[in-house]
Motif scaffolding. Structure first.
Motif, PDB file in Angstrom:
ATOM      1  N   ASN A   1       0.866  -1.170   0.000  1.00  0.00           N
ATOM      2  CA  ASN A   1       0.000   0.000   0.000  1.00  0.00           C
ATOM      3  C   ASN A   1       0.915   1.237   0.000  1.00  0.00           C
ATOM      4  O   ASN A   1       1.506   1.580   1.029  1.00  0.00           O
TER       5      ASN A   1
ATOM      6  N   ILE B   1       3.212   7.322   4.383  1.00  0.00           N
ATOM      7  CA  ILE B   1       2.867   7.848   5.713  1.00  0.00           C
ATOM      8  C   ILE B   1       3.871   7.347   6.757  1.00  0.00           C
ATOM      9  O   ILE B   1       4.411   8.122   7.554  1.00  0.00           O
TER      10      ILE B   1
ATOM     11  N   THR C   1       0.338   4.349  -0.161  1.00  0.00           N
ATOM     12  CA  THR C   1      -0.073   5.443   0.740  1.00  0.00           C
ATOM     13  C   THR C   1       0.468   5.180   2.140  1.00  0.00           C
ATOM     14  O   THR C   1       1.034   6.071   2.786  1.00  0.00           O
ATOM     15  N   GLU C   2       0.319   3.932   2.591  1.00  0.00           N
ATOM     16  CA  GLU C   2       0.796   3.611   3.946  1.00  0.00           C
ATOM     17  C   GLU C   2       2.317   3.704   4.044  1.00  0.00           C
ATOM     18  O   GLU C   2       2.842   4.225   5.029  1.00  0.00           O
TER      19      GLU C   2
HETATM   20  C1  LIG Z   1      -3.987   2.064   1.734  1.00  0.00           C
HETATM   21  O1  LIG Z   1      -3.779   2.707   2.987  1.00  0.00           O
HETATM   22  C2  LIG Z   1      -4.558   3.881   3.135  1.00  0.00           C
HETATM   23  C3  LIG Z   1      -4.108   4.521   4.450  1.00  0.00           C
HETATM   24  O2  LIG Z   1      -4.184   3.607   5.501  1.00  0.00           O
HETATM   25  C4  LIG Z   1      -6.018   3.493   3.132  1.00  0.00           C
HETATM   26  O3  LIG Z   1      -6.801   4.684   3.246  1.00  0.00           O
HETATM   27  C5  LIG Z   1      -6.341   2.807   1.830  1.00  0.00           C
HETATM   28  O4  LIG Z   1      -7.676   2.341   1.829  1.00  0.00           O
HETATM   29  C6  LIG Z   1      -5.432   1.623   1.591  1.00  0.00           C
HETATM   30  N1  LIG Z   1      -5.636   1.095   0.255  1.00  0.00           N
HETATM   31  C7  LIG Z   1      -5.908  -0.180   0.043  1.00  0.00           C
HETATM   32  C8  LIG Z   1      -6.074  -0.560  -1.395  1.00  0.00           C
HETATM   33  O5  LIG Z   1      -6.046  -0.992   0.933  1.00  0.00           O
END
Ligand SMILES: *[C@@H]1O[C@H](CO)[C@@H](O)[C@H](O)[C@H]1NC(C)=O
Ligand SMILES: *[C@@H]1O[C@H](CO)[C@@H](O)[C@H](O)[C@H]1NC(C)=O
Ligand SMILES: *[C@@H]1O[C@H](CO)[C@@H](O)[C@H](O)[C@H]1NC(C)=O
Ligand SMILES: *[C@@H]1O[C@H](CO)[C@@H](O)[C@H](O)[C@H]1NC(C)=O
Ligand SMILES: *[C@@H]1O[C@H](CO)[C@@H](O)[C@H](O)[C@H]1NC(C)=O
Ligand SMILES: *[C@@H]1O[C@H](CO)[C@@H](O)[C@H](O)[C@H]1NC(C)=O
Length: 260
Positions: free
Chosen positions: A185, A191, A187-188
């Motif tokens: 992920n 962060i 985004t994670e």
């Molecule tokens: C990835 O992580 C973000 C932040 O925790 C979250 O909002 C998002 O839903 C995640 N994406 C997936 C595809 O799991």
């Protein structure tokens, strides 16, 4: 724009104010670090790394010990590369001991720049080193300063970590590349990376401030690489003036695709 890369210079002498070295005092530069500092195995092949520029511009001798892929200690974050405590410092000390390297403490400046490989993928970020945290890794880098001090080093520049969350490997809009092709992920990761670089930088600053009173005669400057890279990212035109279009979200060709 407010930009001051040198955060503090502290001196340990009793009653000393934050006075660093004098102009012309430094004749030798000794560098420790990872691929950001390695002068041979560098990311952008065929170009000169920063220690070469620094030594050339300042007219001083360079003694490079940084090695690509290095972490602080392979006992903490094991990776198949030479490390600061087990390889770089011992090599330096061996050269001092057999006098293939002869340096005067007052004329020599030591730079130390670690953390990127220790906290990243295949290390702390991906849980590869159970029981080890940012605290142990930061303390390890500080231990390197102490070890060098004990061997006679007195003038240090400690370089902090860049905003890794902006790099291709850890950015939110990352893509598979030669450093990571597995699902994650993004985004994670981005962060987490921001949390980690900010935390290590603050820990290092506090640990250095606590350390300096215990090292009589030492001078330690904290170079804020984090702000420098953030400023390059935010204002590339102030730094990059070549003929190619300005681009701070890409990387050297080698890291672009998994097949490279
Ligand atoms: C990835 O992580 C973000 C932040 O925790 C979250 O909002 C998002 O839903 C995640 N994406 C997936 C595809 O799991
Ligand atoms: C940088 O300096 C090192 C050590 O002096 C040297 O081996 C290397 O060739 C230099 N690299 C360049 C591109 O000048
Ligand atoms: C790393 O572990 C080895 C084996 O236990 C030990 O000999 C060495 O001293 C350790 N290195 C550091 C820097 O503590
Ligand atoms: C001195 O030690 C270094 C590091 O171990 C080694 O590479 C070098 O060959 C040694 N030089 C002499 C003259 O023994
Ligand atoms: C970029 O800046 C350097 C340093 O000021 C200067 O020497 C060089 O000519 C500049 N290059 C271009 C393409 O403007
Ligand atoms: C930067 O380079 C990458 C990779 O070539 C490209 O995808 C991106 O659009 C470029 N960004 C800009 C602002 O030109």
């Amino acid at each position: 724009m407010v930009f001051a890369p040198l955060v503090f210079v502290v001196a340990a002498a009793v009653g000393a104010t934050a006075v660093g070295v004098s102009p012309g005092q430094i004749t030798d530069l000794v560098t420790f670090g990872d691929s950001y500092t390695d002068v041979v195995a560098i990311g952008d092949l065929g170009t000169a790394a920063w220690p070469n520029y620094t030594a050339t511009y300042a007219g001083i001798r360079l003694h490079p010990f940084a090695k690509s892929g290095a972490v602080c200690s392979n006992n903490l974050t094991r990776r198949p590369f030479p490390s600061f405590l087990e390889d770089e410092i011992p090599t330096y000390l061996a050269e001092i001991a057999n006098r293939s390297l002869v340096l005067r403490p007052e004329n020599t400046l030591y730079t130390i720049w670690f953390g990127t490989n220790d906290i990243g993928r295949a290390a702390l970020l991906t849980g590869d080193d159970p029981g080890v945290s940012l605290v142990e890794v930061t303390a390890c880098i500080i231990q390197g300063v102490k070890t060098l001090y004990k061997s006679g080093a007195r003038n240090f520049i400690f370089q902090n970590m860049i905003p890794l969350e902006l790099t291709v490997l850890y950015a939110a809009n990352s893509y598979p590349n030669s450093y990571w092709v597995f699902e994650r992920n993004t985004t994670e990761w981005s962060i987490f990376m921001r949390e980690m670089t900010h935390s290590v930088n603050k820990l290092a600053e506090l640990m250095l401030q606590a350390l300096i009173p215990t090292l009589p005669g030492a001078h330690i400057a904290l170079f804020d690489s984090h702000s420098l890279f953030q400023d390059m990212y935010d204002h590339p035109a102030l730094y990059l003036n070549g003929t190619a279009p300005l681009n701070v979200t890409s990387g050297v060709p080698r890291i672009q695709t998994p097949s490279d």
